[in-house]
Design an enzyme around this catalytic site. Structure first.
Site, PDB file in Angstrom:
ATOM      1  N   SER A  95       0.866  -1.170   0.000  1.00  0.00           N
ATOM      2  CA  SER A  95       0.000   0.000   0.000  1.00  0.00           C
ATOM      3  C   SER A  95       0.903   1.220   0.000  1.00  0.00           C
ATOM      4  CB  SER A  95      -0.880   0.012   1.259  1.00  0.00           C
ATOM      5  OG  SER A  95      -1.510   1.266   1.461  1.00  0.00           O
ATOM      6  N   TYR A 108      -2.905  -1.329  10.319  1.00  0.00           N
ATOM      7  CA  TYR A 108      -2.742  -1.447   8.871  1.00  0.00           C
ATOM      8  C   TYR A 108      -1.402  -0.870   8.420  1.00  0.00           C
ATOM      9  CZ  TYR A 108      -4.134  -1.340   3.920  1.00  0.00           C
ATOM     10  OH  TYR A 108      -4.207  -1.526   2.561  1.00  0.00           O
TER      11      TYR A 108
END
Length: 261
Positions: free
Chosen positions: A143, A156
């Site tokens: 990401s 995350y």
């Protein structure tokens, strides 16, 4: 078809980015193993659709990737079914949005298990076969949050930073075996995962959902557009190709310019 007669395992591939990647690899001739949660009929529709659309074999393995032994079983089942695992795409992931002092410990544990530890366990199981065959492609869905942080996403962001480190380490360990290991770092892609986090983000920031889309998510991307799953899948397919054989240990940004700022 550079992937003809090869086998690809794609985790978290019953929808979103993972499904798009599985279909892209199948379009290049790979047999694919998909994995993830969802309605059984919907999963079967996607599995059979891959076979029908691309003339390859597709299997579904319902492994719970929060458990290390299940990650290993996924690889073992794929090898039993198709003989090899040549491409591994560690894509499975979940998200939870909350301030650190309100972040549920059980959510932290689950996100770390699925978003980070699952990639370790699956890679650990797949690498011996790749080394023996002197060829392999490992692609980790990271990401932009593997490179920069955002508020309210402690688990995350921690997991994706961990994926970056895992990617580089595996790349170094496998560099002389014809194996590459890279991470794709998308910005905001319009997927069920992103859609589901919008209400929580709205609550955490005291915004409307439309404000979250405009002023939080797309504010980070200079293009002001969501990345598409097809764009991510095309990048993944390129990383499996012979043209990408010298690309390893890299963080491939596909984020509309987010990390450039």
């Amino acid at each position: 078809m550079s992937l003809k007669s090869r086998t690809a395992v794609v985790t978290g591939s019953t929808s979103g980015i993972g499904l798009a990647v599985a279909r892209a690899l199948a379009s290049d001739g790979a047999n694919v193993v998909i994995n993830g949660f969802g309605d059984a009929a919907a999963i079967e529709k996607e599995r059979s659709g891959i076979e029908k659309d691309f003339g390859v074999k597709a299997a579904y393995v319902a492994a719970d990737l929060t458990k290390g032994e299940e990650c290993a079983r996924l690889i073992t089942e794929a090898e039993k079914t198709f003989g090899t695992v040549d491409v591994l795409v560690n894509n499975a992931g979940i998200q939870h949005v909350a301030p650190i002092e309100e972040f549920p410990p059980e959510k932290w544990d689950m996100i770390i298990a699925l978003n980070l530890s699952a990639a370790f366990h699956a890679t650990r199981a797949a690498v011996p076969g790749m080394k023996a065959r002197k060829w392999g492609r490992i692609i980790n869905t990271a990401s932009a949050h593997a490179l920069v942080a955002s508020p309210f996403k402690s688990a995350y962001v921690a997991a994706k930073h961990g994926i970056a480190g895992l990617t580089k380490t595996v790349a170094l360990e496998t560099a002389t075996f014809g194996i590459t290991c890279n991470a794709i770092c998308p910005g905001y892609v319009w997927t069920p995962l992103v859609e589901k986090q919008i209400p929580d983000t709205a609550k955490a920031r005291d915004m409307t959902e439309e404000q979250v889309k405009r002023d939080v998510l797309l504010a980070a991307q200079p293009t002001k557009e969501f990345v598409t799953v097809e764009e991510v899948a095309a990048l993944a397919l390129f990383l499996t190709s012979d043209a990408a054989r010298s690309i390893t240990g890299s963080m491939q940004q596909i984020d509309g310019g987010w990390v450039a700022e």
